[in-house]
Design an enzyme around this catalytic site. Structure first.
Site, PDB file in Angstrom:
ATOM      1  N   ASP A 158       0.809  -1.235   0.000  1.00 46.98           N
ATOM      2  CA  ASP A 158       0.000   0.000   0.000  1.00 46.98           C
ATOM      3  C   ASP A 158       0.833   1.271   0.000  1.00 46.98           C
ATOM      4  O   ASP A 158       0.385   2.320  -0.446  1.00 46.98           O
ATOM      5  CB  ASP A 158      -0.959   0.016   1.199  1.00 46.98           C
ATOM      6  CG  ASP A 158      -0.230   0.314   2.508  1.00 46.98           C
ATOM      7  OD1 ASP A 158       0.656  -0.486   2.874  1.00 46.98           O
ATOM      8  OD2 ASP A 158      -0.524   1.333   3.138  1.00 46.98           O
ATOM      9  N   ASP A 199       6.083   0.388   2.742  1.00 48.78           N
ATOM     10  CA  ASP A 199       6.432  -0.839   3.450  1.00 48.78           C
ATOM     11  C   ASP A 199       5.834  -2.030   2.708  1.00 48.78           C
ATOM     12  O   ASP A 199       5.365  -1.888   1.588  1.00 48.78           O
ATOM     13  CB  ASP A 199       5.972  -0.769   4.908  1.00 48.78           C
ATOM     14  CG  ASP A 199       4.576  -0.186   5.045  1.00 48.78           C
ATOM     15  OD1 ASP A 199       3.797  -0.316   4.085  1.00 48.78           O
ATOM     16  OD2 ASP A 199       4.253   0.407   6.091  1.00 48.78           O
ATOM     17  N   TYR A 209      -4.870   0.708   9.801  1.00 50.88           N
ATOM     18  CA  TYR A 209      -6.077   1.032   9.020  1.00 50.88           C
ATOM     19  C   TYR A 209      -7.334   0.659   9.804  1.00 50.88           C
ATOM     20  O   TYR A 209      -8.105  -0.201   9.391  1.00 50.88           O
ATOM     21  CB  TYR A 209      -6.050   0.324   7.657  1.00 50.88           C
ATOM     22  CG  TYR A 209      -5.036   0.914   6.708  1.00 50.88           C
ATOM     23  CD1 TYR A 209      -5.273   2.124   6.067  1.00 50.88           C
ATOM     24  CD2 TYR A 209      -3.826   0.268   6.466  1.00 50.88           C
ATOM     25  CE1 TYR A 209      -4.341   2.679   5.199  1.00 50.88           C
ATOM     26  CE2 TYR A 209      -2.887   0.815   5.590  1.00 50.88           C
ATOM     27  CZ  TYR A 209      -3.161   2.013   4.963  1.00 50.88           C
ATOM     28  OH  TYR A 209      -2.231   2.564   4.107  1.00 50.88           O
ATOM     29  N   GLU A 216       5.933   9.862   2.703  1.00 52.66           N
ATOM     30  CA  GLU A 216       5.462   8.535   2.298  1.00 52.66           C
ATOM     31  C   GLU A 216       4.295   8.699   1.330  1.00 52.66           C
ATOM     32  O   GLU A 216       3.462   9.591   1.475  1.00 52.66           O
ATOM     33  CB  GLU A 216       5.022   7.707   3.509  1.00 52.66           C
ATOM     34  CG  GLU A 216       4.706   6.267   3.126  1.00 52.66           C
ATOM     35  CD  GLU A 216       4.609   5.326   4.320  1.00 52.66           C
ATOM     36  OE1 GLU A 216       4.881   4.124   4.139  1.00 52.66           O
ATOM     37  OE2 GLU A 216       4.271   5.789   5.429  1.00 52.66           O
TER      38      GLU A 216
END
Length: 523
Positions: A87, A90, A239, A487
């Site tokens: 996603d 990572d 999440y 990120e």
């Protein structure tokens, strides 16, 4: 060492509205006289998804600094979970944001297939969608079982390694009848239904297969209700499903209705509109967690068709809530608490962490709604005044232009686009020498020692990655350790695809319209 990185949607305030200090927009300073090559930005956006691929990479792989990874995913559990997407920077495969990414890519193609094809990028868009849906087919191993995650954030973040060298846990986690996850099942159903619409003409057999899975997943999510983060505890810090599962079930029902034309799915969205919050919540964000604004816009668009007249009353209420969201982005609702903040440079600002996800998703919804208003010959009526479809589209364009470099930092937040963009993106694979160049194993902490703390630019450019973006004062620090800003995530870039295709098409039309002077050959 990299800290644990939850990606919160801090929706703890009623009505899901979160505000920081109100910043007055000074966007006029950065006039978008600056010309952007939206076609180039579109191509680069789609390239990003190839950098995020997990599994065995195909011969057509264009991001050549990546190689095969995660080839034993699911093996311990006796299931093939090879494939799908990482996603962010990572290597955990998180089901909910992955499904939302695919839904948004698919919606972009549903709305703007011709424009994407016109830019020569339709095949790449379909490949990006199919890489996700192929994985979802594998992950949905029986009607009431869906594999929700591979790997876990905590152990993953101990290491800074290339995906090709992974030594972290690849434990897989599932939802089932005893461990429900209606939000995850609903979003995955929505992704597969939206993708089924995309593939209906070019690959009808595959579209039919996707619909079969989507319908089973929706039934599973609806019958066994609960949030997936209660069943899969390891996801909670990353999440968490703060908005619950009702938005995903309504969202899935509407996508299934669009894909099947089966009245039962529409009735579901109509009958549960009130009790599931579809016409109750006034929302100022659209994200991987909160789907209300998106489903409200899909419902509003149904008003254009004569056959939906009998549901007019409920659909109008959906439309009213959709317009609350749109007006909040335009700063035209009554009272500052009902509007989305902006930075001094004019960027929509929802929250500190990875704010660009909210900008790209808003730009997409605004663009789609401007088309709806134009097609239905309507204007938007906000508390702060009447808005034309062109004004709405121009605001969406201003957000994209800011993203591409029309901002106080003169920085493109879309990596690889333009002359000036972040070079120290918080991305393991991007920050370490390519596996294809150096096949020597790089250990768990070796990556931290040799690469994470390296002050130089990343050896590999993660082209098309949309980073987290600037703070509320338009400031941005290009540091690998600054993961709030540097990120990037798949669901940041996914909504941009459709908008960039639309803007590229409009530019092309304008060139043709304004190019009335005869061509003069020069020798």
């Amino acid at each position: 060492m990299e800290m644990e990185k939850p990606r919160p949607n801090a929706l703890t305030i009623p009505r899901f509205i979160l505000h920081f200090s109100l910043c007055l927009p000074l966007s006029t300073i950065f006039a978008s006289a600056q010309a952007f090559d939206y076609g180039d930005a579109l191509s680069k956006s789609l390239l990003y998804f190839e950098a995020q691929r997990s599994g065995r990479l195909p011969y057509s792989q264009r991001v050549t600094w990546r190689h095969h990874s995660g080839l034993t995913d699911g093996l311990e559990q006796g299931v093939d979970l090879v494939g799908g997407y990482y996603d962010a920077g990572d290597h955990v495969k998180f089901g909910l944001p992955m499904a939302f990414t695919v839904t948004m890519l698919s919606w972009g193609v549903v709305e703007y297939a011709e424009e994407i094809a016109g830019a020569g990028e339709l095949e790449h868009a379909l490949e990006a969608i199919k890489w996700g849906t192929d994985y979802f087919i594998k992950a949905h191993t029986s009607p009431n079982v869906l594999w929700a995650e591979v790997g876990d954030g905590d152990t993953d973040h101990y290491c800074w390694q290339r995906p090709e060298d992974m030594t972290t846990s690849r434990q897989a986690y599932k939802i089932d009848e005893n461990n429900p996850g209606s939000d995850l099942a609903g979003e995955t159903a929505a992704a597969m239904a939206a993708a089924a619409i995309v593939f209906k003409k070019t690959n009808p057999h595959y579209a039919h297969l996707l619909l079969h899975h989507a319908q089973q997943l929706f039934e599973f999510g609806d019958k066994y209700r609960g949030t997936y983060d209660r069943s899969v505890g390891v996801v909670k810090s990353y999440y968490a499903s703060v908005s619950g599962y009702m938005d995903e079930l309504l969202w899935a029902a509407l996508w299934l209705y669009k894909a099947t034309d089966n009245e039962e799915y529409l009735k579901y969205a109509i009958n549960k509109a009130h009790c599931f919050g579809g016409i109750g919540w006034s929302i100022t964000e659209f994200s991987w967690d909160v789907k209300y604004a998106g489903l409200q816009i899909i419902a509003a668009k149904l008003l254009m068709e004569e056959k939906h007249k009998k549901h007019n009353h409920i659909l109008q209420q959906y439309k009213s809530k959709a317009e609350y969201y749109i007006c909040s982005c335009l700063n035209k609702n009554n009272g500052s608490n009902n509007n989305v903040d902006r930075t001094p440079g004019g960027l929509l600002y929802v929250r500190q962490w990875n704010n660009m996800q909210y900008v790209s998703s808003a730009a997409f919804l605004l663009t789609v709604y401007s088309d709806f208003l134009r097609d239905s010959q309507q204007k938007l009526s906000c508390h702060g005044g009447i808005v034309t479809p062109d004004e709405l589209l121009n605001f969406a364009k201003s957000q994209v232009d800011y993203t591409l470099g029309s901002n106080p930092m003169s920085l493109s937040y879309l990596v690889g686009y333009g002359p000036n963009y972040p070079t120290r993106v918080h991305h393991r694979g991007g920050s370490i020498v390519s596996y294809r160049e150096s096949k020597g194993f790089i250990g768990c902490t070796q990556g931290y020692d040799n690469w994470y703390s390296n002050m130089g630019p990343n050896p590999n450019v993660v082209v098309g990655a949309l980073v987290g973006g600037p703070d509320c004062q338009d400031n941005f620090s290009d540091q690998r350790g600054n993961y709030m800003q540097t990120e990037a995530c798949t669901y940041n870039t996914a909504p941009l695809v459709g908008v960039l295709a639309k803007l590229n098409h409009l530019d092309y039309q304008n060139v043709r319209t304004n190019h009335n002077s005869p061509l003069i050959a020069s020798y």
